[in-house]
Design an enzyme around this catalytic site. Sequence first.
Site, short mmCIF file in Angstrom:
data_model
loop_
_atom_site.label_atom_id
_atom_site.label_comp_id
_atom_site.label_asym_id
_atom_site.label_seq_id
_atom_site.Cartn_x
_atom_site.Cartn_y
_atom_site.Cartn_z
N THR A 76 42.33 57.24 44.79
CA THR A 76 43.56 56.62 45.26
C THR A 76 44.75 57.31 44.59
O THR A 76 44.59 58.09 43.65
CB THR A 76 43.58 55.12 44.92
OG1 THR A 76 43.58 54.99 43.49
CG2 THR A 76 42.37 54.42 45.49
N TYR A 115 38.55 45.79 30.87
CA TYR A 115 38.25 46.08 32.27
C TYR A 115 36.76 45.90 32.55
O TYR A 115 36.36 45.26 33.53
CB TYR A 115 38.69 47.51 32.59
CG TYR A 115 38.52 47.91 34.03
CD1 TYR A 115 39.43 47.49 35.00
CD2 TYR A 115 37.46 48.72 34.43
CE1 TYR A 115 39.28 47.87 36.33
CE2 TYR A 115 37.30 49.10 35.75
CZ TYR A 115 38.21 48.67 36.70
OH TYR A 115 38.06 49.05 38.02
N LYS A 135 35.12 42.93 34.97
CA LYS A 135 34.39 43.32 36.17
C LYS A 135 32.97 42.78 36.16
O LYS A 135 32.43 42.38 37.20
CB LYS A 135 34.40 44.85 36.31
CG LYS A 135 35.77 45.42 36.66
CD LYS A 135 36.28 44.87 37.99
CE LYS A 135 37.60 45.48 38.41
NZ LYS A 135 38.09 44.95 39.70
N ASP A 186 50.62 41.05 47.01
CA ASP A 186 50.55 41.97 45.88
C ASP A 186 51.84 41.84 45.09
O ASP A 186 52.87 41.41 45.62
CB ASP A 186 50.37 43.41 46.37
CG ASP A 186 50.00 44.37 45.24
OD1 ASP A 186 48.81 44.45 44.91
OD2 ASP A 186 50.90 45.02 44.68
N ASP A 189 51.53 37.47 42.62
CA ASP A 189 50.86 37.82 41.37
C ASP A 189 49.60 36.97 41.31
O ASP A 189 49.67 35.75 41.19
CB ASP A 189 51.76 37.54 40.17
CG ASP A 189 51.12 37.91 38.84
OD1 ASP A 189 49.90 38.18 38.81
OD2 ASP A 189 51.83 37.91 37.82
#
Length: 255
Positions: free
Chosen positions: A195, A160, A164, A36, A62
């Site tokens: 989260t 986004y 996806k 990460d 990355d």
Amino acid sequence: MEGLHDKVIVLAGAGGIATATARFLGAGGARIVVGDVVDTSAEAAVQAAKEAGGDGIATVTDIADENQVKQQIDLAISTYGRIDGLFNVAANIRADAVAEDTDAVDIDLAAWQRSIDVNLTGYLLTLKHVLPHLIAAGGGSVVNTLSGAAYAGMPDKVAYSVTKAGIGALTRHVARRYGKDGVRCNGVAPGLVMTRQTELNLPHEFREAILAATPAPRHGRPEDIGATVAFLLSDLAEWTTGQILSVDGGTTMRA
């Protein structure tokens, strides 16, 4: 969970869902290699796996940088000797990225490109470097992370949503192309999962509006997604491939 003992799983991305998944994988006796951009997030996932009975190592990666992706895969091979699975969970969801992701007319092309680089090209890069190892080992499992945004026709978050949706096509490509090599490839499409990142970035009113439209009586938890991912990575899902599982409390009901 059965069917995970001694498996080596690469996690591309960290955070709440990755940490919950790592806990399930560790409990099944798996070994994980987590990459990460935030080293503490990767280390938290590894710690969760170890506390549950597994093993793992963390590295800074990355997913949009092919050299760094290759280094993570090479680390997995040099440490454990093989790779049995891949969980792609990284996403460009920093607060500034969310704010910049608007609509088809107003979005800044630099913001669009960064989402493409991380959310879509990044997944291609991990697959490019993991698939040869899975094929050489006689097969394995890949799980990609989509979102309900891939199906919702959202009025904002165009980058986004598009990335996806693209991951869905990539998932089916891998399942179809490499199935005879023993590679399974599936996706999970979470709904709103609480989260730490979600709590920081989404206003309370927005969260409540989503909950009101969800058949289930609560928001999602990272463990809801982690359990599904661990199942798909395990031998218990040996005859499941090319599928996108919506884990969203019933928000998306697709035939």
